[in-house]
Motif scaffolding. Sequence first.
Motif, mmCIF file in Angstrom:
data_model
loop_
_atom_site.group_PDB
_atom_site.id
_atom_site.type_symbol
_atom_site.label_atom_id
_atom_site.label_comp_id
_atom_site.label_asym_id
_atom_site.label_seq_id
_atom_site.Cartn_x
_atom_site.Cartn_y
_atom_site.Cartn_z
ATOM 1 N N THR A 193 2.114 40.059 55.076
ATOM 2 C CA THR A 193 2.722 40.179 53.761
ATOM 3 C C THR A 193 3.299 38.845 53.339
ATOM 4 N N ILE A 194 3.528 38.682 52.041
ATOM 5 C CA ILE A 194 4.132 37.440 51.589
ATOM 6 C C ILE A 194 5.630 37.504 51.831
ATOM 7 N N ASP A 195 6.297 36.386 51.644
ATOM 8 C CA ASP A 195 7.728 36.272 51.854
ATOM 9 C C ASP A 195 8.487 37.371 51.103
ATOM 10 N N SER A 196 9.486 37.942 51.768
ATOM 11 C CA SER A 196 10.218 39.062 51.176
ATOM 12 C C SER A 196 10.928 38.664 49.880
ATOM 13 N N GLN A 197 11.289 37.386 49.735
ATOM 14 C CA GLN A 197 11.970 36.958 48.502
ATOM 15 C C GLN A 197 11.058 37.119 47.287
ATOM 16 N N HIS A 198 9.770 36.776 47.445
ATOM 17 C CA HIS A 198 8.814 36.965 46.347
ATOM 18 C C HIS A 198 8.682 38.448 46.004
ATOM 19 N N ARG A 199 8.591 39.290 47.028
ATOM 20 C CA ARG A 199 8.433 40.728 46.778
ATOM 21 C C ARG A 199 9.662 41.291 46.078
ATOM 22 N N LEU A 200 10.855 40.842 46.524
ATOM 23 C CA LEU A 200 12.099 41.280 45.889
ATOM 24 C C LEU A 200 12.147 40.824 44.425
ATOM 25 N N ASN A 201 11.802 39.572 44.181
ATOM 26 C CA ASN A 201 11.823 39.049 42.802
ATOM 27 C C ASN A 201 10.936 39.893 41.895
ATOM 28 N N MET A 202 9.751 40.270 42.387
ATOM 29 C CA MET A 202 8.824 41.060 41.568
ATOM 30 C C MET A 202 9.369 42.459 41.294
ATOM 31 N N VAL A 203 9.990 43.081 42.310
ATOM 32 C CA VAL A 203 10.563 44.420 42.115
ATOM 33 C C VAL A 203 11.698 44.347 41.084
ATOM 34 N N GLU A 204 12.528 43.314 41.191
ATOM 35 C CA GLU A 204 13.636 43.164 40.236
ATOM 36 C C GLU A 204 13.110 42.998 38.808
ATOM 37 N N LEU A 205 12.069 42.182 38.646
ATOM 38 C CA LEU A 205 11.464 41.997 37.323
ATOM 39 C C LEU A 205 10.901 43.318 36.798
ATOM 40 N N ALA A 206 10.305 44.103 37.699
ATOM 41 C CA ALA A 206 9.638 45.341 37.303
ATOM 42 C C ALA A 206 10.616 46.405 36.807
ATOM 43 N N VAL A 207 11.844 46.414 37.336
ATOM 44 C CA VAL A 207 12.777 47.503 36.988
ATOM 45 C C VAL A 207 13.888 47.079 36.043
ATOM 46 N N GLU A 208 13.931 45.791 35.673
ATOM 47 C CA GLU A 208 15.120 45.292 34.954
ATOM 48 C C GLU A 208 15.371 45.981 33.613
ATOM 49 N N ASP A 209 14.320 46.529 32.988
ATOM 50 C CA ASP A 209 14.545 47.168 31.687
ATOM 51 C C ASP A 209 14.504 48.694 31.773
ATOM 52 N N ASN A 210 14.633 49.241 32.995
ATOM 53 C CA ASN A 210 14.610 50.701 33.156
ATOM 54 C C ASN A 210 15.931 51.166 33.771
ATOM 55 N N PRO A 211 16.756 51.896 32.992
ATOM 56 C CA PRO A 211 18.057 52.326 33.514
ATOM 57 C C PRO A 211 17.966 53.362 34.632
ATOM 58 N N HIS A 212 16.793 54.000 34.812
ATOM 59 C CA HIS A 212 16.640 55.025 35.855
ATOM 60 C C HIS A 212 16.246 54.435 37.212
ATOM 61 N N LEU A 213 15.745 53.197 37.205
ATOM 62 C CA LEU A 213 15.253 52.584 38.444
ATOM 63 C C LEU A 213 16.102 51.362 38.794
ATOM 64 N N SER A 214 16.357 51.194 40.089
ATOM 65 C CA SER A 214 17.080 50.002 40.545
ATOM 66 C C SER A 214 16.531 49.584 41.900
ATOM 67 N N VAL A 215 17.072 48.506 42.442
ATOM 68 C CA VAL A 215 16.585 47.958 43.716
ATOM 69 C C VAL A 215 17.640 48.199 44.789
ATOM 70 N N ASN A 216 17.200 48.642 45.957
ATOM 71 C CA ASN A 216 18.088 48.805 47.110
ATOM 72 C C ASN A 216 17.653 47.772 48.149
ATOM 73 N N MET A 217 18.577 46.875 48.503
ATOM 74 C CA MET A 217 18.219 45.748 49.373
ATOM 75 C C MET A 217 18.563 45.983 50.841
ATOM 76 N N ALA A 218 18.856 47.235 51.214
ATOM 77 C CA ALA A 218 19.335 47.514 52.578
ATOM 78 C C ALA A 218 18.414 46.931 53.655
ATOM 79 N N GLU A 219 17.101 47.145 53.520
ATOM 80 C CA GLU A 219 16.180 46.716 54.585
ATOM 81 C C GLU A 219 15.972 45.203 54.565
ATOM 82 N N LEU A 220 15.989 44.603 53.380
ATOM 83 C CA LEU A 220 15.839 43.152 53.300
ATOM 84 C C LEU A 220 17.070 42.455 53.882
ATOM 85 N N THR A 221 18.239 43.038 53.639
ATOM 86 C CA THR A 221 19.479 42.444 54.142
ATOM 87 C C THR A 221 19.567 42.599 55.658
#
Length: 197
Positions: A56-84
């Motif tokens: 897989t690619i670096d987790s930071q890239h994957r996180l950045n993409m997930v954040e971009l994908a959900v930023e305009d949806n109030p029902h979806l957010s990012v949980n960073m537990a496993e990355l942290t």
Amino acid sequence: MDVKEPQKQVGLLGGNFNPIHLAHLMIGEQVGQKLGFDRVELLPSYLPPHIDEKKTIDSQHRLNMVELAVEDNPHLSVNMAELTRKGKSYTYDTIKQLTMEHPDTEYYFIIGGDQVEYLPTWHKIDELVQIVHFVGVKRPGYEVDSPYPIIWVDVPQIQLSSSYIRQQVRQGCSIRYLVPEKVREYIEEEGLYLDEL
């Protein structure tokens, strides 16, 4: 008399998200709405615990993409537990950590119908089903039988995978309308998936 605080109900949609695509987002939105969750959190894994190690690619890239994908949806957010936490991302460890940190929250772990048959092989599955509810997304051709309690949900079927998107990028084909536009731009700007992964 103590009044117990109302439980929040939160869906968790785990995955490698390499990259996140519209089917992931549609599942999160549909399941969250149909089951009335307070929100659905997308849970990117640090290292998937699969036996067949996925590159897989670096987790930071994957996180950045997930954040971009959900930023305009109030029902979806990012949980960073496993990355942290880093290390192998076992669902049992994650749920144990989250329920300790958020005792007022009831968690529902969303999995595809194709994953249900593998539940018996999951790390500490018997303990896991005591502390989380499983939500199965129905898939054609997969049984809805399981020795474990599963809440089944129907969502529209989209045949889309991250591996297909990576392949399209490598071949120089368009991925517009397969991923959110901001994710498409990010992949292009960062030059992701041009090499075999």
